[in-house]
Design a protein around this motif. Structure first.
Motif, PDB file in Angstrom:
ATOM      1  N   VAL A 263      33.568 -45.739  -7.970  1.00 25.24           N
ATOM      2  CA  VAL A 263      32.814 -46.947  -7.626  1.00 25.24           C
ATOM      3  C   VAL A 263      33.773 -48.076  -7.287  1.00 25.24           C
ATOM      4  N   GLU A 264      33.423 -48.859  -6.259  1.00 29.41           N
ATOM      5  CA  GLU A 264      34.152 -50.085  -5.970  1.00 29.41           C
ATOM      6  C   GLU A 264      33.162 -51.238  -6.045  1.00 29.41           C
ATOM      7  N   ILE A 265      33.579 -52.339  -6.658  1.00 31.87           N
ATOM      8  CA  ILE A 265      32.658 -53.475  -6.808  1.00 31.87           C
ATOM      9  C   ILE A 265      33.074 -54.584  -5.847  1.00 31.87           C
ATOM     10  N   LEU A 266      32.091 -55.100  -5.090  1.00 28.63           N
ATOM     11  CA  LEU A 266      32.337 -56.237  -4.200  1.00 28.63           C
ATOM     12  C   LEU A 266      31.652 -57.449  -4.802  1.00 28.63           C
ATOM     13  N   PHE A 267      32.341 -58.588  -4.807  1.00 27.82           N
ATOM     14  CA  PHE A 267      31.774 -59.803  -5.394  1.00 27.82           C
ATOM     15  C   PHE A 267      31.362 -60.741  -4.262  1.00 27.82           C
ATOM     16  N   LEU A 268      30.053 -61.018  -4.159  1.00 29.84           N
ATOM     17  CA  LEU A 268      29.518 -61.756  -3.006  1.00 29.84           C
ATOM     18  C   LEU A 268      28.522 -62.833  -3.431  1.00 29.84           C
ATOM     19  N   ARG A 269      28.192 -63.728  -2.510  1.00 23.77           N
ATOM     20  CA  ARG A 269      27.060 -64.653  -2.732  1.00 23.77           C
ATOM     21  C   ARG A 269      25.794 -63.818  -2.749  1.00 23.77           C
ATOM     22  N   ASP A 270      24.875 -64.162  -3.637  1.00 26.58           N
ATOM     23  CA  ASP A 270      23.673 -63.317  -3.762  1.00 26.58           C
ATOM     24  C   ASP A 270      22.878 -63.233  -2.453  1.00 26.58           C
ATOM     25  N   ASP A 271      22.868 -64.352  -1.688  1.00 29.52           N
ATOM     26  CA  ASP A 271      22.095 -64.391  -0.438  1.00 29.52           C
ATOM     27  C   ASP A 271      22.602 -63.377   0.593  1.00 29.52           C
ATOM     28  N   ASP A 272      23.889 -63.025   0.485  1.00 32.09           N
ATOM     29  CA  ASP A 272      24.481 -62.102   1.468  1.00 32.09           C
ATOM     30  C   ASP A 272      24.281 -60.639   1.095  1.00 32.09           C
ATOM     31  N   ILE A 273      23.903 -60.368  -0.150  1.00 34.12           N
ATOM     32  CA  ILE A 273      23.883 -58.975  -0.624  1.00 34.12           C
ATOM     33  C   ILE A 273      22.880 -58.101   0.154  1.00 34.12           C
ATOM     34  N   PRO A 274      21.622 -58.530   0.365  1.00 35.64           N
ATOM     35  CA  PRO A 274      20.709 -57.634   1.108  1.00 35.64           C
ATOM     36  C   PRO A 274      21.233 -57.297   2.506  1.00 35.64           C
ATOM     37  N   GLY A 275      21.831 -58.264   3.184  1.00 36.19           N
ATOM     38  CA  GLY A 275      22.345 -58.024   4.539  1.00 36.19           C
ATOM     39  C   GLY A 275      23.479 -57.013   4.531  1.00 36.19           C
ATOM     40  N   TYR A 276      24.407 -57.168   3.583  1.00 30.80           N
ATOM     41  CA  TYR A 276      25.535 -56.235   3.503  1.00 30.80           C
ATOM     42  C   TYR A 276      25.068 -54.827   3.146  1.00 30.80           C
ATOM     43  N   VAL A 277      24.051 -54.741   2.298  1.00 31.33           N
ATOM     44  CA  VAL A 277      23.541 -53.403   1.931  1.00 31.33           C
ATOM     45  C   VAL A 277      22.785 -52.798   3.119  1.00 31.33           C
ATOM     46  N   ALA A 278      22.045 -53.637   3.842  1.00 33.15           N
ATOM     47  CA  ALA A 278      21.291 -53.121   4.994  1.00 33.15           C
ATOM     48  C   ALA A 278      22.236 -52.579   6.071  1.00 33.15           C
TER      49      ALA A 278
ATOM     50  N   LYS B 112      16.391 -54.259   5.724  1.00 28.20           N
ATOM     51  CA  LYS B 112      15.963 -52.876   5.501  1.00 28.20           C
ATOM     52  C   LYS B 112      16.776 -52.261   4.364  1.00 28.20           C
ATOM     53  N   VAL B 113      16.276 -52.387   3.158  1.00 23.21           N
ATOM     54  CA  VAL B 113      16.957 -51.806   1.983  1.00 23.21           C
ATOM     55  C   VAL B 113      15.898 -51.149   1.108  1.00 23.21           C
ATOM     56  N   GLU B 114      16.347 -50.219   0.269  1.00 13.37           N
ATOM     57  CA  GLU B 114      15.399 -49.576  -0.649  1.00 13.37           C
ATOM     58  C   GLU B 114      15.577 -50.133  -2.046  1.00 13.37           C
ATOM     59  N   ILE B 115      14.470 -50.463  -2.694  1.00 13.01           N
ATOM     60  CA  ILE B 115      14.550 -50.931  -4.085  1.00 13.01           C
ATOM     61  C   ILE B 115      14.563 -49.694  -4.974  1.00 13.01           C
ATOM     62  N   GLU B 116      15.654 -49.552  -5.754  1.00  8.84           N
ATOM     63  CA  GLU B 116      15.849 -48.332  -6.547  1.00  8.84           C
ATOM     64  C   GLU B 116      15.427 -48.501  -8.002  1.00  8.84           C
TER      65      GLU B 116
ATOM     66  N   ALA C 183      16.241 -59.003 -11.587  1.00 11.46           N
ATOM     67  CA  ALA C 183      17.305 -58.359 -10.818  1.00 11.46           C
ATOM     68  C   ALA C 183      16.919 -56.909 -10.540  1.00 11.46           C
ATOM     69  N   VAL C 184      17.243 -56.454  -9.342  1.00  9.20           N
ATOM     70  CA  VAL C 184      16.944 -55.067  -8.960  1.00  9.20           C
ATOM     71  C   VAL C 184      18.195 -54.434  -8.344  1.00  9.20           C
ATOM     72  N   VAL C 185      18.207 -53.106  -8.332  1.00 13.48           N
ATOM     73  CA  VAL C 185      19.245 -52.380  -7.590  1.00 13.48           C
ATOM     74  C   VAL C 185      18.647 -52.037  -6.231  1.00 13.48           C
ATOM     75  N   ILE C 186      19.335 -52.438  -5.164  1.00  9.31           N
ATOM     76  CA  ILE C 186      18.892 -52.044  -3.824  1.00  9.31           C
ATOM     77  C   ILE C 186      19.930 -51.086  -3.241  1.00  9.31           C
ATOM     78  N   ALA C 187      19.479 -50.234  -2.321  1.00  7.07           N
ATOM     79  CA  ALA C 187      20.409 -49.278  -1.714  1.00  7.07           C
ATOM     80  C   ALA C 187      20.219 -49.240  -0.207  1.00  7.07           C
ATOM     81  N   HIS C 188      21.303 -48.901   0.481  1.00  5.21           N
ATOM     82  CA  HIS C 188      21.266 -48.678   1.926  1.00  5.21           C
ATOM     83  C   HIS C 188      20.369 -47.461   2.188  1.00  5.21           C
ATOM     84  N   PRO C 189      19.446 -47.544   3.142  1.00  2.73           N
ATOM     85  CA  PRO C 189      18.501 -46.435   3.332  1.00  2.73           C
ATOM     86  C   PRO C 189      19.145 -45.105   3.735  1.00  2.73           C
ATOM     87  N   GLY C 190      20.282 -45.139   4.405  1.00  5.27           N
ATOM     88  CA  GLY C 190      20.842 -43.858   4.853  1.00  5.27           C
ATOM     89  C   GLY C 190      22.055 -43.387   4.064  1.00  5.27           C
TER      90      GLY C 190
END
Ligand code: PRT
Ligand code: ZN
Length: 283
Positions: A43-58, A78-82, A179-186
């Motif tokens: 696992v690698e952890i990236l530290f980001l502004r919360d507003d940017d997280i959905p975009g980076y995951v998408a 476009k992200v999946e809520i896990e 707080a939720v875990v989101i994932a990239h769909p593919g």
């Protein structure tokens, strides 16, 4: 390597880091870093502004993100809520000045509402058939009515203290968030497998938090009744004490039933009740 984006500094940072550590994942002290790799898990952890997280995951820059459901809904990426993580609870609510005679959503018709959540608010108002004008502002939303910028606001609330100190009252809850875990769909099969391992561990940590291990001494003639209050994972463990006529009973109880169970046990004759935290719980 699964890349997990978490909030760099803010309300979700500490709980996110703690959860990852409680899952047995070690990484160097992340202070002042933008990324760091775990030393004992892929696992690698990236530290980001919360507003940017959905975009980076998408877009796949990060595979997974820990972020507030409120941000996920607002960003519409476009992200999946896990997984729901059980921390960062709050609600996105409409609030109005204390003096306003508010009876329902139709009172917002034609009004100006200030918010940092224009998309969630617009969807909500459209669904309810209310036409109001939305003013997007990025912070200090709660002062908007007192400076004449808006008639009402739509903002996150947890204790309600901020609303109260600004002369506002909560009128309608439009989203309950945590707080939720989101994932990239593919995600690739390999990354999915790492995420599944992480989710298994998170579940064990979460279950343990909701549960306590309980040990008590019970007179043998009350054992049946005492056991009825302690279903345990399968059934309680009962061991004879050195003192004739007494047994030691071990079980687990849920935090939300804790005091009721303890009171019932005491009135059924249980003594020497010990309650200890559970670190992990695998079913
Ligand atoms: O810098 P970055 O962009 O990463 O952080 P941020 O400042 O945008 O977010 P941050 O750290 O304030 O919040 C991160 C997440 O925490 C939010 O997206 C929510 O999911 C969650 N959360 C939980 C909250 C609150 N509770 C909360 N109370 N986020 C904000 N608040 C604010 C709210 O906006 C209002 O100003 O707290 C005030 C209200 O609190 P009470 O207790 O007075 O009602
Ligand atoms: Zn933010």
């Amino acid at each position: 390597m699964l890349r997990i984006a978490i909030q760099k500094s803010g309300r979700l940072s500490e709980d996110s880091l703690r959860l990852i550590r409680e899952c047995g994942i070690d990484f160097p002290d992340p202070k002042n870093k933008l990324r760091c790799a775990a030393t004992n898990f892929p696992v690698e952890i990236l530290f980001l502004r919360d507003d940017d997280i959905p975009g980076y995951v998408a877009d796949g820059t990060a595979d997974v993100g820990f972020v507030g459901l409120n941000v996920v809904k607002e960003k519409k990426k476009k992200v999946e809520i896990e997984t729901y993580l059980g921390f960062g609870q709050c609600r996105l609510s409409i609030a109005v000045p204390k003096g306003m005679a508010y009876q329902g959503l139709s009172d917002l018709q034609g009004k100006h509402i200030a918010t940092s959540y224009p998309h969630v608010l617009a969807d909500f108002l459209a669904e309810k058939g209310v036409e109001a004008s939305i003013h997007e502002i990025s912070g200090s939303v709660e002062i908007a009515p007192s400076i004449g910028l808006a008639d009402a606001i739509c903002d996150l609330v947890s204790s309600g203290g901020t609303l109260m100190s600004n002369g506002l009252v909560e009128a309608d809850v439009i989203l309950k968030s945590e707080a939720v875990v989101i994932a990239h769909p593919g995600l690739s099969a390999e990354k999915r497998a790492v995420l599944a391992k992480l989710q298994f561990r998170m579940k064990a940590v979460h279950r343990a938090k909701d549960t306590k291990y309980i040990l008590l001494n019970a007179p043998n003639d009350r054992l049946d009744e005492i056991i009825r209050y302690l279903p345990g994972m399968k059934s309680p463990t009962v061991l004879p004490l050195a003192l004739a006529g007494w047994s030691s009973v071990h079980s687990v109880i849920h935090e939300d039933q804790f005091w009721d169970v303890i009171e019932n046990l005491r009135s059924a004759g249980a003594q020497g009740i010990l309650v200890v935290p559970i670190e992990k719980m695998i079913l």
